[in-house]
Design a protein around this motif. Sequence first.
Motif, PDB file in Angstrom:
ATOM      1  N   THR A 198      82.139  30.546 -24.184  1.00  0.00           N
ATOM      2  CA  THR A 198      80.913  31.236 -24.526  1.00  0.00           C
ATOM      3  C   THR A 198      81.109  32.289 -25.597  1.00  0.00           C
ATOM      4  OG1 THR A 198      81.154  33.086 -22.995  1.00  0.00           O
ATOM      5  CG2 THR A 198      80.357  31.025 -22.076  1.00  0.00           C
ATOM      6  N   LEU A 228      79.697  36.056 -26.973  1.00  0.00           N
ATOM      7  CA  LEU A 228      79.198  37.258 -26.305  1.00  0.00           C
ATOM      8  C   LEU A 228      77.685  37.162 -26.126  1.00  0.00           C
ATOM      9  CD1 LEU A 228      81.294  39.952 -28.169  1.00  0.00           C
ATOM     10  CD2 LEU A 228      81.376  39.468 -25.734  1.00  0.00           C
ATOM     11  N   GLN A 239      75.975  35.667 -23.705  1.00  0.00           N
ATOM     12  CA  GLN A 239      75.449  34.446 -23.089  1.00  0.00           C
ATOM     13  C   GLN A 239      75.569  34.489 -21.565  1.00  0.00           C
ATOM     14  OE1 GLN A 239      77.680  31.415 -25.364  1.00  0.00           O
ATOM     15  NE2 GLN A 239      75.805  30.962 -26.475  1.00  0.00           N
ATOM     16  N   GLN A 240      75.568  35.706 -21.008  1.00  0.00           N
ATOM     17  CA  GLN A 240      75.774  35.865 -19.566  1.00  0.00           C
ATOM     18  C   GLN A 240      74.795  35.052 -18.725  1.00  0.00           C
ATOM     19  OE1 GLN A 240      76.114  38.252 -21.764  1.00  0.00           O
ATOM     20  NE2 GLN A 240      78.004  39.314 -21.307  1.00  0.00           N
ATOM     21  N   ILE A 258      75.820  31.540 -18.666  1.00  0.00           N
ATOM     22  CA  ILE A 258      77.050  31.370 -17.883  1.00  0.00           C
ATOM     23  C   ILE A 258      76.705  31.256 -16.407  1.00  0.00           C
ATOM     24  CG2 ILE A 258      79.202  32.459 -17.138  1.00  0.00           C
ATOM     25  CD1 ILE A 258      79.145  33.909 -19.944  1.00  0.00           C
ATOM     26  N   THR A 284      85.251  33.900 -22.725  1.00  0.00           N
ATOM     27  CA  THR A 284      84.440  34.378 -23.839  1.00  0.00           C
ATOM     28  C   THR A 284      85.237  34.333 -25.135  1.00  0.00           C
ATOM     29  OG1 THR A 284      83.313  35.858 -22.299  1.00  0.00           O
ATOM     30  CG2 THR A 284      82.995  36.299 -24.618  1.00  0.00           C
ATOM     31  N   LYS A 285      84.620  33.757 -26.170  1.00  0.00           N
ATOM     32  CA  LYS A 285      85.251  33.724 -27.497  1.00  0.00           C
ATOM     33  C   LYS A 285      85.054  35.083 -28.171  1.00  0.00           C
ATOM     34  CE  LYS A 285      83.541  29.072 -28.388  1.00  0.00           C
ATOM     35  NZ  LYS A 285      82.771  28.318 -29.361  1.00  0.00           N
TER      36      LYS A 285
END
Length: 123
Positions: free
Chosen positions: A81, A83, A85-86, A89, A102-103
């Motif tokens: 993912t 940042l 995109q919680q 997720i 996380t990327k």
Amino acid sequence: MPKVLIVDDALFMRVAVGNMFKEWGFEVVGEASNGKEAVELYKKHQPDLVTMDITMPVMSGLDAVKEIIPEFPDANIIMMTALGQQRIIVEAIEAGAKDFITKPFEKNQLKMVVDNILGIDEH
């Protein structure tokens, strides 16, 4: 040798992640650039592990998870993912994804997640 399917619409990410897995002794059985290809390749290879990008053309990683898990409930899918995109997720985990990273990420972070999911104890 565990098999991995790498799903990301960015070629450089597929290459980078693929190289990490090869270094760890995995066989990269397929690469997909969208969720639709991911579902097809999953059915064909039934890999031990999948790294799944969320934001992709044609079909998102989240939608791919929702197609794979009902048919293969034991699929080991790690969401990749960006940042912020919680919410996605959470939805992916509820749909059956095993974990996320996380990327941008460090190689050892990904290795820890992979080992955890596959039950590999490095000690």
